[in-house]
Design an enzyme around this catalytic site. Structure first.
Site, PDB file in Angstrom:
ATOM      1  N   CYS A  97      -2.179  28.383   4.819  1.00  0.00           N
ATOM      2  CA  CYS A  97      -2.243  27.254   5.758  1.00  0.00           C
ATOM      3  C   CYS A  97      -1.661  27.669   7.109  1.00  0.00           C
ATOM      4  O   CYS A  97      -0.489  27.426   7.406  1.00  0.00           O
ATOM      5  CB  CYS A  97      -1.483  26.062   5.192  1.00  0.00           C
ATOM      6  SG  CYS A  97      -1.662  24.580   6.218  1.00  0.00           S
ATOM      7  N   THR A 353      -0.994  -0.639  -0.709  1.00  0.00           N
ATOM      8  CA  THR A 353      -2.322  -1.240  -0.870  1.00  0.00           C
ATOM      9  C   THR A 353      -2.542  -2.269   0.225  1.00  0.00           C
ATOM     10  O   THR A 353      -1.589  -2.888   0.707  1.00  0.00           O
ATOM     11  CB  THR A 353      -2.505  -1.908  -2.247  1.00  0.00           C
ATOM     12  OG1 THR A 353      -3.840  -2.409  -2.340  1.00  0.00           O
ATOM     13  CG2 THR A 353      -1.513  -3.046  -2.476  1.00  0.00           C
ATOM     14  N   TYR A 354      -3.789  -2.390   0.626  1.00  0.00           N
ATOM     15  CA  TYR A 354      -4.173  -3.433   1.587  1.00  0.00           C
ATOM     16  C   TYR A 354      -5.129  -4.402   0.884  1.00  0.00           C
ATOM     17  O   TYR A 354      -5.780  -5.211   1.512  1.00  0.00           O
ATOM     18  CB  TYR A 354      -4.833  -2.795   2.815  1.00  0.00           C
ATOM     19  CG  TYR A 354      -3.962  -1.718   3.444  1.00  0.00           C
ATOM     20  CD1 TYR A 354      -2.925  -2.054   4.322  1.00  0.00           C
ATOM     21  CD2 TYR A 354      -4.132  -0.370   3.123  1.00  0.00           C
ATOM     22  CE1 TYR A 354      -2.108  -1.078   4.874  1.00  0.00           C
ATOM     23  CE2 TYR A 354      -3.317   0.618   3.670  1.00  0.00           C
ATOM     24  CZ  TYR A 354      -2.308   0.252   4.545  1.00  0.00           C
ATOM     25  OH  TYR A 354      -1.488   1.219   5.086  1.00  0.00           O
ATOM     26  N   ASN A 355      -5.230  -4.225  -0.448  1.00  0.00           N
ATOM     27  CA  ASN A 355      -6.118  -5.054  -1.267  1.00  0.00           C
ATOM     28  C   ASN A 355      -7.563  -5.043  -0.779  1.00  0.00           C
ATOM     29  O   ASN A 355      -8.259  -6.051  -0.817  1.00  0.00           O
ATOM     30  CB  ASN A 355      -5.600  -6.495  -1.358  1.00  0.00           C
ATOM     31  CG  ASN A 355      -4.231  -6.543  -2.013  1.00  0.00           C
ATOM     32  OD1 ASN A 355      -3.235  -6.832  -1.359  1.00  0.00           O
ATOM     33  ND2 ASN A 355      -4.165  -6.217  -3.291  1.00  0.00           N
ATOM     34  N   THR A 356      -7.992  -3.865  -0.312  1.00  0.00           N
ATOM     35  CA  THR A 356      -9.392  -3.737   0.110  1.00  0.00           C
ATOM     36  C   THR A 356     -10.014  -2.535  -0.603  1.00  0.00           C
ATOM     37  O   THR A 356      -9.314  -1.609  -1.004  1.00  0.00           O
ATOM     38  CB  THR A 356      -9.509  -3.487   1.627  1.00  0.00           C
ATOM     39  OG1 THR A 356      -8.817  -2.281   1.941  1.00  0.00           O
ATOM     40  CG2 THR A 356      -8.926  -4.629   2.434  1.00  0.00           C
ATOM     41  N   THR A 365      -6.222  -2.981  -6.500  1.00  0.00           N
ATOM     42  CA  THR A 365      -6.619  -1.571  -6.642  1.00  0.00           C
ATOM     43  C   THR A 365      -5.637  -0.773  -7.511  1.00  0.00           C
ATOM     44  O   THR A 365      -5.734   0.451  -7.584  1.00  0.00           O
ATOM     45  CB  THR A 365      -6.708  -0.886  -5.258  1.00  0.00           C
ATOM     46  OG1 THR A 365      -5.417  -0.973  -4.634  1.00  0.00           O
ATOM     47  CG2 THR A 365      -7.738  -1.559  -4.376  1.00  0.00           C
ATOM     48  N   GLU A 430      -9.013   4.811   4.077  1.00  0.00           N
ATOM     49  CA  GLU A 430      -8.903   4.816   2.612  1.00  0.00           C
ATOM     50  C   GLU A 430      -8.895   6.245   2.071  1.00  0.00           C
ATOM     51  O   GLU A 430      -8.220   6.545   1.085  1.00  0.00           O
ATOM     52  CB  GLU A 430     -10.047   3.991   2.004  1.00  0.00           C
ATOM     53  CG  GLU A 430      -9.883   2.500   2.294  1.00  0.00           C
ATOM     54  CD  GLU A 430     -11.095   1.653   1.919  1.00  0.00           C
ATOM     55  OE1 GLU A 430     -10.917   0.619   1.269  1.00  0.00           O
ATOM     56  OE2 GLU A 430     -12.231   2.025   2.287  1.00  0.00           O
TER      57      GLU A 430
END
EC number: 1.11.1.-
Length: 459
Positions: A97, A353-356, A365, A430
């Protein structure tokens, strides 16, 4: 140019080769919390690096990440500052790297490190050379670490490590192995002041020249109209719907019946065995660049040779040794406050989480996040007795497994095609979130093996 001054121009388009620059900048510009974070990061490092700019998608995590990294590199601790950066270089070099190696070469010199050490590990003090074997095993086959590795470092006469120094070193190694995964997994571009980050050529008429391609600026994949194999929008839309449906069905099955302990153990072994043979079709041997390979020995030692020879990864039961009950307290005892900082970072990554999901809102999720985390630990032989590993095959398709395995085990082989081909309808934020799960699960897996060996040595 008349004055003979050569002005560098950035090569590439923004912090990531995989994510459009405008999406990243948009996130950073609209959030007051981000401005504070950027100011803090700039004050601590004297720069805003591309990793920070890509992590902007998840400010809560970024704050925890920067706080932990700052503590490891700059606050009071067992190791001198130049050792910390040199260990970062050693760890990043295991995955070739050059992005991280270049950053820490600059930092190493800035804190007064001896430039001779940068000519290769054999020019560093024997004490650091002795760490080479642990670095190698930890990066590629952590299940092989034994208390003998630990004993060899702690009892090396005048070159020996103290327990506190060793824990600091182990945390740095695991941090930078994982950060190399993030760097490749999100296609992080070189910094403008580093090799590969700038050019002195004037912009060409079309603002595009072939030299950019050879510098990895526009990969061939990007120039094809659709690098994910000409998949139509409707196809990828159905993928999301199918995944949502599987989650609903699994939830119903969970409520109805529970598999026996024998069945659960058998499903784990099957998943572990299968994970050994998940490789991408364009998996080729990469030869490490000379400037990076000099920072470590035995460049042929990697993950792949091992799995291809059908060797067996032993099972590590979390019930016998886990981060929460064992690792956390050991780190905190030998390197105060660091256990707490790492623990917080693990929890934020795991619970974030953004619940999407793609175009859907108000989605739980947690099942998907747990499958990703447990799949990574399964590849390292780590088993949770209360988890049904049958769920992994339901929720993670092959292209996603290939991406996960590559990012975690051989990150230097990640391509934009791999990044594009999983979760095609999901947002870039995401996919960055997935990478946060990958790097934290990897770091925890490596830490579990190293800390268990230290505990065995101590008892």
């Amino acid at each position: 140019m008349e004055l003979g001054i050569r002005i560098p121009r950035p090569l590439g388009h923004g912090p990531s080769r995989f994510i459009p620059e405008k999406e990243i900048l948009q996130v950073g510009s609209e959030d007051a919390q981000m401005h504070t974070l950027f100011a803090d990061s700039f004050a601590a490092l004297g720069r805003l690096d591309n990793i920070t700019l890509v992590m902007v998608f998840h400010p809560q995590y970024l704050e925890s990440f920067l706080k932990t990294q700052h503590y490891l590199l700059q606050m009071d601790g067992p190791l001198p500052l130049h050792y910390r950066h040199y260990i970062g270089i050693m760890a990043a070099a295991r995955h070739q790297c050059s992005y991280l190696v270049n950053l820490h070469v600059n930092d190493f010199l800035h804190v007064g490190g001896d430039p001779k050490w940068l000519n290769g590990l054999e020019n560093a003090p024997q004490k650091l050379q002795n760490l080479g074997e642990l670095n190698k095993v930890l990066a590629h086959r952590p299940w092989l670490i034994t208390k003998e590795h630990i004993e060899g470092l702690l009892k090396a006469e005048e070159h020996s490590w103290s327990l506190a120094e060793l824990v600091h070193a182990v945390v740095l190694l695991t941090h930078y192995h994982s950060l190399a995964s993030f760097t490749f997994g999100c296609g992080i571009s070189p910094e403008i002041h580093c090799d590969g980050g700038h050019t002195f050529r004037p912009p060409s008429v079309s603002n595009y020249c072939f030299c950019d391609i050879t510098n990895g600026n526009h990969s061939v994949d990007e120039m094809q109209v659709n690098s994910a194999g000409n998949v139509s929008v409707s196809d990828s839309f159905f993928e999301v719907e199918a995944l949502m449906e599987k989650m609903r069905q699994l939830q119903e099955c969970r409520d109805e019946e529970e598999a026996s302990q024998e069945e659960m153990a058998s499903r784990f072994e099957i998943e572990k065995r299968e994970s050994m043979f998940v490789f991408s079709s364009d998996d080729e041997e990469a030869t490490p660049a000379r400037d990076v390979s000099r920072h470590f020995e035995d460049t042929s030692y990697g993950y792949k040779d091992f799995s291809r020879h059908g060797m067996h990864v032993p099972t590590f039961r979390v019930q016998d040794y886990c981060w929460e009950d064992h690792g956390y307290s050991l780190v905190n005892r030998l390197y105060p406050d660091v256990g707490q900082l790492i623990d917080e970072k693990f929890h934020i990554a795991y619970n974030l989480t953004y619940n999407t999901m793609a175009m859907h809102k108000d989605v739980d999720t947690s099942m998907l996040r747990r499958a990703i985390w447990n799949y990574i630990h399964c590849m390292f032989g780590i088993r949770y007795d209360d988890y049904d590993y049958g769920e992994i095959n339901q929720l993670l398709d092959r292209s996603f497994k290939v991406y996960i395995k590559t990012v975690v085990c051989t990150p230097e082989k990640v391509t934009k095609r791999m990044y594009d081909s999983f979760w095609r309808q999901f947002k870039h934020s995401e996919k960055v979130h997935v990478n946060l799960l990958l790097i934290e699960a990897r770091m925890q897996a490596e830490l579990l093996y190293a800390l268990r060996a230290i505990t065995r040595y101590m008892t």
